[in-house]
Design an enzyme around this catalytic site. Structure first.
Site, short mmCIF file in Angstrom:
data_model
loop_
_atom_site.label_atom_id
_atom_site.label_comp_id
_atom_site.label_asym_id
_atom_site.label_seq_id
_atom_site.Cartn_x
_atom_site.Cartn_y
_atom_site.Cartn_z
N TYR A 1 0.86 -1.24 -0.09
CA TYR A 1 -0.17 -0.14 -0.04
C TYR A 1 0.90 1.34 -0.12
O TYR A 1 0.49 2.12 -0.52
CB TYR A 1 -0.82 0.11 1.12
CG TYR A 1 -2.14 -0.92 0.92
CD1 TYR A 1 -3.01 -0.75 -0.26
CD2 TYR A 1 -2.35 -2.01 1.94
CE1 TYR A 1 -4.28 -1.44 -0.11
CE2 TYR A 1 -3.63 -2.82 1.52
CZ TYR A 1 -4.35 -2.62 0.74
OH TYR A 1 -5.39 -3.44 0.48
N GLU B 1 2.72 -30.37 16.07
CA GLU B 1 1.87 -29.56 15.01
C GLU B 1 0.63 -28.66 15.40
O GLU B 1 0.37 -27.75 14.79
CB GLU B 1 1.45 -30.63 13.89
CG GLU B 1 0.69 -29.96 12.82
CD GLU B 1 0.66 -30.90 11.70
OE1 GLU B 1 1.04 -32.19 11.78
OE2 GLU B 1 -0.61 -31.03 10.95
N ASP C 1 1.13 -34.75 12.99
CA ASP C 1 0.17 -35.93 12.53
C ASP C 1 0.98 -36.68 11.53
O ASP C 1 1.81 -36.54 11.03
CB ASP C 1 -0.80 -35.02 11.43
CG ASP C 1 -1.87 -34.20 12.41
OD1 ASP C 1 -1.78 -34.37 13.67
OD2 ASP C 1 -2.68 -33.60 11.98
#
Lengths: 350, 350
Positions: B96, B186, B238
């Site tokens: 921006y 995780e 996982d």
């Protein structure tokens, strides 16, 4: 009575009502308030969604309902263990734990529904039962001292990313504070901007970094700062239907959580911006509204939570200009602008 | 030399080389190392991806390159201001801010590419230039004391959700610690489980809650705990290709960030689990591999980072059983099991 004792009392009540039924030679059943859309009512006085009076009965006399009753009781029993040992479990862990039961769930959607059944039946939130979401709460920066177990934490001395609201927010005690208001912002980008520009000093405020849609723990935290500490709450989000609604859910709760909105909603919280008027008045860099934005704005305009003139005007104006703008777009005028100019002007106007 | 002075020196160097070209009556140009796939090499000795020797030249003598050179110089100038004032900006804010330049970007993808050009040209990371990602770092719990400006923070006294790693992690000083290892997990669900079961005492460790794919600040933090404090690092995710790869990126970096992997990768970090062998040995609740999981596993098996026997075997085994399992699935055996049984057995085996 503290929340843990209340939860234990309610759990015992559920168990006793079943035992009473048995001892009175009646078929055991549980009254579960209905969460169907026809029983979700926007309460004009409270300014959030509540549940109506309708309820259903789950009875061991109905073959179709036996499993659900057994699941509710098994889950209640598991929660009793959690509350007694001062532990918590995620709703995901809870789903896996149920693999050891005779009435396990076929997927987590099913176990989540029973969690909501327990909440609504006992009139307390799942957090009080020790069941937590995965998600983290917001980040908080500013002069607030709180106590978590035996640890005292000051949210101005927790590092640049602030204090993280934990899912166990109701076990935390507010000890002391030196602020006059709470300003919540949608993105961590804006949070860090506010910290760097010393907005916490300039506005004598707590800065809350919502990280998008506010987690339940964040909504509870904001409500507690308002109700317990008497602090006015302001919300500054992206200027688009999603930013509007992140603010609205903090203020007036969600329909889906009608049964716990009384613990989560802060109807006195004010939306500071970014509004459609801001986009025009500050000549912000914009993106065109997408079809999905337009659709969502039209939905919001019919939502009872957006009924007042301010929202109706801003939604109409945004549809008319066909533009949306992000919080961070103020940096077009320099990084300091949002804290030096925009926020003071908006706070003044309130 | 501290990182800020180094960054300023490099920025001045970039500017001076252009001025020198002009003074010597040469067409100014900048040498930009190539980030094309053919210049990204897996370094067997270092055990992470690095950039090769190829580079391109951006010259003001080439009409197509003039704008890019001007954007690099404008961005460098903006970053000089950030470093001098000890401020930071998000890469979104930077985009921006560029609206005020004569050489603005048409979208953020374009400005992000120039950020990477600057990183690779000067051989320092964008964080050293004051450019930060939106994303928050991981949560840390355990006996580590660090200093952020004049604030001392202990990560065991920051509340149940721990200390949040801020994007400005390189300005933070490690003061003291009383731990023997780092265990990263995780999900925040597992993080809270580890905190509740007092894993930080049992394993005398820092617990790091990664929140999925580790942010750059998290990878930098982990590397610093390993390199500066000499702590061994273990990762428990996982048991699926995504969990494997979250661990692998911490260990061996990503191809996309080959030019900064030397600051981010921790090749000595060890993957604790969940492995395909764990799924079998612990008889975990599983889901079937989806097509996309199978596809991903086959990709990983050909990736040089997965070349060693351990990974090749585990990938083969997972494809053979056709199953995956989450960390939280250990709760089938009770909430304590993962800390009481699984982790000790896995750490012992290392």
């Amino acid at each position: 009575m503290n929340r843990r004792d209340l939860a234990l009392g309610k759990l015992r009540g559920l168990g006793n009502s079943i035992i009473d039924d048995v001892e009175n030679n009646m078929v055991p059943s549980i009254k579960v308030p209905s969460r169907g859309t026809s029983n979700i009512v926007y309460d004009e006085a409270k300014r959030y969604y509540v549940l109506g009076d309708r309820y259903g009965k789950r009875s061991l006399g109905n073959v179709k309902q036996i499993k659900k009753v057994a699941q509710m009781v098994s889950m209640g029993n598991f929660c009793k263990g959690l509350v007694n040992t001062e532990k918590t479990a995620t709703i995901r862990e809870m789903y896996y734990v149920s693999e050891g039961w005779d009435v396990d769930f076929s997927n987590q959607d099913e176990s989540n529904l029973i969690v909501e059944d327990l909440e609504v039946t006992m009139g307390i939130s799942r957090e009080d039962l020790g069941l937590m979401p995965e998600e983290d709460g917001a980040s908080v920066y500013g002069d607030l001292t709180l106590k978590d177990d035996d640890v005292e934490i000051n949210a101005i001395k927790s590092g640049k990313s602030g204090y993280s609201i934990s899912p166990t927010i109701d076990e935390i005690e507010f000890l002391d504070h030196g602020v006059e208001r709470v300003i919540a912002v949608e993105t961590m980008g804006m949070f860090h901007r506010m910290v760097q520009e010393k907005a916490y000093k300039k506005f004598n405020c707590l800065i809350v970094g919502l990280k998008g849609q506010a987690a339940r723990a964040t909504r509870r935290f904001i409500k507690r700062t308002h109700d317990e500490l008497g602090l006015p709450v302001y919300i500054c989000n992206d200027g688009d239907p999603w930013g509007f609604h992140i603010a609205m859910v903090i203020m007036s709760g969600s329909a889906k959580l009608a049964h716990v909105n009384h613990e989560l909603a802060t109807p006195d919280a004010k939306f500071l911006g970014v509004t459609a008027s801001d986009i025009i008045n500050y000549d912000l860099p914009t993106d065109n509204l997408k079809d999905i934005d337009v659709l969502r704005l039209k939905e919001l305009s019919k939502d009872p939570r957006y009924r007042d003139e301010f929202w109706q005007n801003e939604i109409k104006k945004m549809l008319k200009i066909g533009k949306k703008a992000e919080q961070q777009s103020f940096s077009k005028y320099g990084l300091e602008y949002v804290v030096e100019k925009y926020l003071p002007e908006k706070l003044d106007a309130m």
